[in-house]
Design a protein around this motif. Structure first.
Motif, PDB file in Angstrom:
ATOM      1  N   ALA A   1      48.752  53.865  36.192  1.00 12.76           N
ATOM      2  CA  ALA A   1      47.765  54.347  37.087  1.00 12.76           C
ATOM      3  C   ALA A   1      47.793  55.790  37.625  1.00 12.76           C
ATOM      4  CB  ALA A   1      47.883  53.537  38.586  1.00 12.76           C
ATOM      5  N   ARG A   2      46.526  56.384  37.922  1.00 17.27           N
ATOM      6  CA  ARG A   2      46.638  57.945  38.360  1.00 17.27           C
ATOM      7  C   ARG A   2      45.738  57.943  39.433  1.00 17.27           C
ATOM      8  NH1 ARG A   2      47.169  59.282  32.679  1.00 17.27           N
ATOM      9  NH2 ARG A   2      49.243  60.295  32.322  1.00 17.27           N
ATOM     10  N   TRP A   3      46.148  58.556  40.521  1.00 18.90           N
ATOM     11  CA  TRP A   3      45.165  58.533  41.752  1.00 18.90           C
ATOM     12  C   TRP A   3      45.274  60.108  42.149  1.00 18.90           C
ATOM     13  CZ3 TRP A   3      49.497  55.463  41.933  1.00 18.90           C
ATOM     14  CH2 TRP A   3      50.598  55.940  42.459  1.00 18.90           C
ATOM     15  N   ARG A   4      43.783  60.160  42.453  1.00 16.86           N
ATOM     16  CA  ARG A   4      43.566  61.847  42.917  1.00 16.86           C
ATOM     17  C   ARG A   4      43.429  62.116  44.387  1.00 16.86           C
ATOM     18  NH1 ARG A   4      38.299  64.800  43.221  1.00 16.86           N
ATOM     19  NH2 ARG A   4      37.342  63.027  42.337  1.00 16.86           N
TER      20      ARG A   4
ATOM     21  N   SER B   1      40.998  42.097  38.324  1.00 17.50           N
ATOM     22  CA  SER B   1      42.294  42.731  38.929  1.00 17.50           C
ATOM     23  C   SER B   1      42.349  44.201  39.100  1.00 17.50           C
ATOM     24  CB  SER B   1      43.563  41.942  38.273  1.00 17.50           C
ATOM     25  OG  SER B   1      43.652  40.588  38.142  1.00 17.50           O
ATOM     26  N   LEU B   2      41.878  44.742  37.872  1.00 14.09           N
ATOM     27  CA  LEU B   2      41.920  46.124  37.995  1.00 14.09           C
ATOM     28  C   LEU B   2      41.103  46.608  39.285  1.00 14.09           C
ATOM     29  CD1 LEU B   2      41.483  48.654  35.025  1.00 14.09           C
ATOM     30  CD2 LEU B   2      39.986  48.899  37.136  1.00 14.09           C
ATOM     31  N   TYR B   3      39.820  46.329  39.450  1.00 14.55           N
ATOM     32  CA  TYR B   3      38.911  46.532  40.495  1.00 14.55           C
ATOM     33  C   TYR B   3      39.524  46.330  41.875  1.00 14.55           C
ATOM     34  CZ  TYR B   3      35.042  47.536  43.520  1.00 14.55           C
ATOM     35  OH  TYR B   3      34.482  47.703  44.518  1.00 14.55           O
ATOM     36  N   GLU B   4      40.217  44.982  41.833  1.00 17.56           N
ATOM     37  CA  GLU B   4      40.469  44.758  43.152  1.00 17.56           C
ATOM     38  C   GLU B   4      41.884  45.589  43.756  1.00 17.56           C
ATOM     39  OE1 GLU B   4      39.350  42.929  45.710  1.00 17.56           O
ATOM     40  OE2 GLU B   4      37.745  42.453  44.155  1.00 17.56           O
ATOM     41  N   MET B   5      42.701  45.847  42.641  1.00 19.84           N
ATOM     42  CA  MET B   5      43.819  46.722  42.918  1.00 19.84           C
ATOM     43  C   MET B   5      43.197  48.225  43.491  1.00 19.84           C
ATOM     44  SD  MET B   5      46.187  45.631  39.711  1.00 19.84           S
ATOM     45  CE  MET B   5      47.496  46.527  39.649  1.00 19.84           C
ATOM     46  N   GLY B   6      42.350  48.580  42.699  1.00 19.65           N
ATOM     47  CA  GLY B   6      41.872  49.906  42.900  1.00 19.65           C
ATOM     48  C   GLY B   6      40.969  49.918  44.306  1.00 19.65           C
ATOM     49  N   ARG B   7      40.322  49.037  44.748  1.00 25.20           N
ATOM     50  CA  ARG B   7      39.543  48.879  45.880  1.00 25.20           C
ATOM     51  C   ARG B   7      40.669  48.868  46.972  1.00 25.20           C
ATOM     52  NH1 ARG B   7      37.476  45.027  49.266  1.00 25.20           N
ATOM     53  NH2 ARG B   7      38.474  43.343  48.080  1.00 25.20           N
ATOM     54  N   ALA B   8      41.728  47.994  46.910  1.00 25.95           N
ATOM     55  CA  ALA B   8      42.456  47.877  48.027  1.00 25.95           C
ATOM     56  C   ALA B   8      43.192  49.246  48.285  1.00 25.95           C
ATOM     57  CB  ALA B   8      43.826  46.936  47.736  1.00 25.95           C
ATOM     58  N   VAL B   9      43.549  50.167  47.374  1.00 25.19           N
ATOM     59  CA  VAL B   9      44.169  51.559  47.605  1.00 25.19           C
ATOM     60  C   VAL B   9      43.314  52.338  48.007  1.00 25.19           C
ATOM     61  CG1 VAL B   9      44.827  53.368  46.261  1.00 25.19           C
ATOM     62  CG2 VAL B   9      45.877  51.038  45.361  1.00 25.19           C
TER      63      VAL B   9
ATOM     64  N   ILE C   1      41.118  56.450  41.910  1.00 26.16           N
ATOM     65  CA  ILE C   1      42.259  56.018  40.901  1.00 26.16           C
ATOM     66  C   ILE C   1      41.890  55.254  39.588  1.00 26.16           C
ATOM     67  CG2 ILE C   1      41.907  53.613  42.489  1.00 26.16           C
ATOM     68  CD1 ILE C   1      45.202  53.406  41.934  1.00 26.16           C
ATOM     69  N   ARG C   2      42.510  55.660  38.541  1.00 25.49           N
ATOM     70  CA  ARG C   2      42.438  55.293  37.167  1.00 25.49           C
ATOM     71  C   ARG C   2      43.384  54.395  37.097  1.00 25.49           C
ATOM     72  NH1 ARG C   2      39.730  60.503  33.879  1.00 25.49           N
ATOM     73  NH2 ARG C   2      38.333  60.909  35.587  1.00 25.49           N
ATOM     74  N   MET C   3      43.074  53.354  36.190  1.00 25.12           N
ATOM     75  CA  MET C   3      44.012  52.403  35.553  1.00 25.12           C
ATOM     76  C   MET C   3      43.763  52.250  34.116  1.00 25.12           C
ATOM     77  SD  MET C   3      44.521  49.823  38.588  1.00 25.12           S
ATOM     78  CE  MET C   3      43.187  50.641  39.453  1.00 25.12           C
ATOM     79  N   SER C   4      45.034  52.124  33.474  1.00 22.51           N
ATOM     80  CA  SER C   4      45.022  51.519  31.910  1.00 22.51           C
ATOM     81  C   SER C   4      46.027  50.365  32.052  1.00 22.51           C
ATOM     82  CB  SER C   4      45.514  52.622  31.348  1.00 22.51           C
ATOM     83  OG  SER C   4      45.753  52.163  30.068  1.00 22.51           O
ATOM     84  N   LEU C   5      45.646  49.170  31.791  1.00 15.46           N
ATOM     85  CA  LEU C   5      46.088  47.953  31.790  1.00 15.46           C
ATOM     86  C   LEU C   5      46.149  47.099  30.485  1.00 15.46           C
ATOM     87  CD1 LEU C   5      44.755  46.631  35.227  1.00 15.46           C
ATOM     88  CD2 LEU C   5      46.897  48.034  34.867  1.00 15.46           C
ATOM     89  N   PRO C   6      47.254  47.390  29.941  1.00 15.35           N
ATOM     90  CA  PRO C   6      47.622  46.636  28.471  1.00 15.35           C
ATOM     91  C   PRO C   6      47.686  44.972  28.999  1.00 15.35           C
ATOM     92  CG  PRO C   6      49.523  47.663  28.912  1.00 15.35           C
ATOM     93  CD  PRO C   6      48.404  48.105  29.886  1.00 15.35           C
ATOM     94  N   ASN C   7      46.866  44.085  28.185  1.00 16.04           N
ATOM     95  CA  ASN C   7      47.017  42.737  28.505  1.00 16.04           C
ATOM     96  C   ASN C   7      48.228  42.213  27.622  1.00 16.04           C
ATOM     97  OD1 ASN C   7      46.573  40.148  29.298  1.00 16.04           O
ATOM     98  ND2 ASN C   7      44.256  40.009  28.890  1.00 16.04           N
ATOM     99  N   LYS C   8      49.165  41.946  28.391  1.00 17.57           N
ATOM    100  CA  LYS C   8      50.284  41.595  27.810  1.00 17.57           C
ATOM    101  C   LYS C   8      50.265  39.984  27.465  1.00 17.57           C
ATOM    102  CE  LYS C   8      54.456  43.612  28.905  1.00 17.57           C
ATOM    103  NZ  LYS C   8      54.466  44.540  27.799  1.00 17.57           N
ATOM    104  N   HIS C   9      49.727  39.580  26.445  1.00 20.34           N
ATOM    105  CA  HIS C   9      49.313  38.412  26.071  1.00 20.34           C
ATOM    106  C   HIS C   9      50.561  37.552  26.147  1.00 20.34           C
ATOM    107  CE1 HIS C   9      45.239  39.664  25.366  1.00 20.34           C
ATOM    108  NE2 HIS C   9      45.579  40.221  24.190  1.00 20.34           N
ATOM    109  N   ASN C  10      50.699  35.981  26.694  1.00 16.89           N
ATOM    110  CA  ASN C  10      51.411  35.423  26.435  1.00 16.89           C
ATOM    111  C   ASN C  10      50.808  33.824  26.347  1.00 16.89           C
ATOM    112  OD1 ASN C  10      54.301  36.019  28.064  1.00 16.89           O
ATOM    113  ND2 ASN C  10      52.616  37.235  28.879  1.00 16.89           N
TER     114      ASN C  10
END
Ligand SMILES: O=c1[nH]c(=O)c2[nH]c(=O)[nH]c2[nH]1
Length: 296
Positions: free
Chosen positions: A183-186, A220-228, A238-247
Motif C-alpha cells: 500500500a502507498r498513501w499520499r 476488501s481493498l476498497y473497505e481498507m482504503g475507505r477506513a484509512v 491510498i493505492r493498494m496492490s493485492l496478490p490473491n494468495k490462492h488456497n
C-alpha cells in the motif's frame, strides 16, 4: 522533425544503510534500503557527455551514509526529506530529487522475559516504505508498506461472476482469503507525526481486512482504503496492490473423505492481482511519479 532528450533522472539505487544508536547501553538499530535520484538540467551529459552538472551517483551514496552520522536518521520520511533537500539546495543544476526508503523491521530478542539490549531478530518480510519527491521548494510524501501478509479462514465468498466457455471456477460462499498487502498513501502535508500515522494506518487496514465480510478481494481493498481515508484527514488517497494468495480446497472426496474447508493446497502462482486507488473526490490527482512507479 528532430530528436530531443526526454525526461530523465539518475541516482544511486539501493544503498543499504544500518545505523546503531549507542547513546546508552540499550542500543537501537535502523535497517534501511535508500535510493536517491536527481532531476534537473542534465541534457549535456546525455547529448555530449559533458558531465559538469552530474553529481556522481557515488557521491550520492556517500551522502546517504554521511547524513546518517551528522544527525540521527529518525523516521524514514524525515531522513528522505533531509537527503532530498540537501541535493536540491546544494547543487545548482539539481531542481528536484526523489528519495525512496524501505525500512526492515527488527525486534529485540526476548531474554528472560525482556527484550535484549543489543540482540535483535528480523520480525518478518514486511517493510515500511516512503517515496519523497522534492520539486523545487515543494515536497511530496507518499508512505506505505510492502508485504504485509494477512489471511482470513472464513468470511470470504466469491460468486455471481460472468461465465463463458472457459470458466471452470466453482462459485463459493466460504473460502480462505489471503494476500500480501502493498500500500502507498499520499500525505497532503509534511506536518505529520510519521511514526504515529504509520502505526494508525497499518492497524486500520488490518482491522478493515479482518472485519469486512468479503465478496471479492476488490471489495476488501476498497473497505481498507475507505477506513484509512475516514480516519486520516491528512491522507489524500491510498493505492493498494493485492496478490490473491490462492488456497484451493483439496479434493479429498477421491479418497472418501469430507473436506469441510479444512484442508487446502496453497498455490504460489499464477495469482490474481487486484490493484486500485481509493481517493477523496475533492483532491487533485497526483502524478504517477510521486508513487515511485516506473514512469518519471
Ligand atoms: O476476490 C476475487 N476477485 C477476483 O476477481 C477473482 N477472480 C478469481 O478467479 N477469483 C477471484 N477472487
Amino acid at each position: 522533425m528532430g530528436i530531443v532528450m526526454g525526461p530523465n533522472q539518475y541516482g544511486k539505487a539501493e544503498c543499504r544503510l544500518v545505523t546503531v544508536n549507542r547513546d546508552t547501553e540499550r542500543h537501537s538499530i535502523k535497517d534501511l534500503n535508500v535510493s536517491t535520484s536527481l532531476r534537473g538540467d542534465f541534457d549535456e551529459t546525455h547529448l555530449t557527455g559533458d558531465n559538469s552538472s552530474v553529481l556522481p551517483t557515488d557521491t550520492q551514496k556517500n551522502t546517504v551514509y554521511a547524513k546518517a552520522k551528522e544527525a540521527p536518521v529518525g523516521e524514514i520520511e524525515d531522513f528522505a526529506l533531509r537527503l532530498g533537500r540537501h541535493f536540491v539546495d546544494t547543487q545548482e543544476p539539481v531542481r528536484g530529487a526523489r528519495v525512496l526508503i524501505d525500512e526492515y523491521a527488527w525486534e529485540r530478542i526476548p531474554v528472560g522475559g525482556a527484550g535484549h539490549d543489543h540482540a535483535f531478530s528480523r520480525a518478518n518480510d514486511e517493510k515500511r516504505t516512503t517515496a519523497v519527491t522534492i520539486d523545487g521548494s515543494r515536497a511530496h510524501v507518499v508512505s506505505g508498506l510492502k508485504d504485509m501478509v494477512v489471511l482470513k479462514s472464513t468470511g470470504s465468498e466469491f460468486w455471481g461472476y460472468p461465465k463463458d466457455q472457459y470458466t471452470t471456477l466453482a462459485e463459493t460462499e466460504d473460502r480462505i482469503l489471503a494476500t500480501a498487502v502493498t500500500a502507498r498513501w499520499r500525505y497532503l502535508s509534511t506536518d505529520v507525526d510519521w511514526a504515529k500515522s504509520f502505526e494508525a494506518i497499518r492497524s486500520t487496514m488490518l482491522e478493515a481486512f479482518a472485519t469486512t465480510h468479503s465478496y471479492a478481494l476488490q471489495q476488501s481493498l476498497y473497505e481498507m482504503g475507505r477506513a484509512v481515508l475516514e480516519q486520516q484527514p491528512r491522507v489524500a488517497e491510498i493505492r493498494m496492490s493485492l496478490p490473491n494468495k490462492h488456497n484451493f480446497r483439496y479434493d479429498l472426496e477421491r479418497f472418501g473423505l469430507d473436506n469441510n474447508n479444512e484442508v487446502f493446497i496453497a498455490a504460489d502462482r499464477p495469482y490474481g492481482l487486484i490493484e486500485g486507488t481509493v481517493t477523496r473526490d475533492d483532491v487533485e490527482a497526483a502524478p504517477a511519479a510521486w508513487y515511485s512507479l516506473p514512469e518519471f
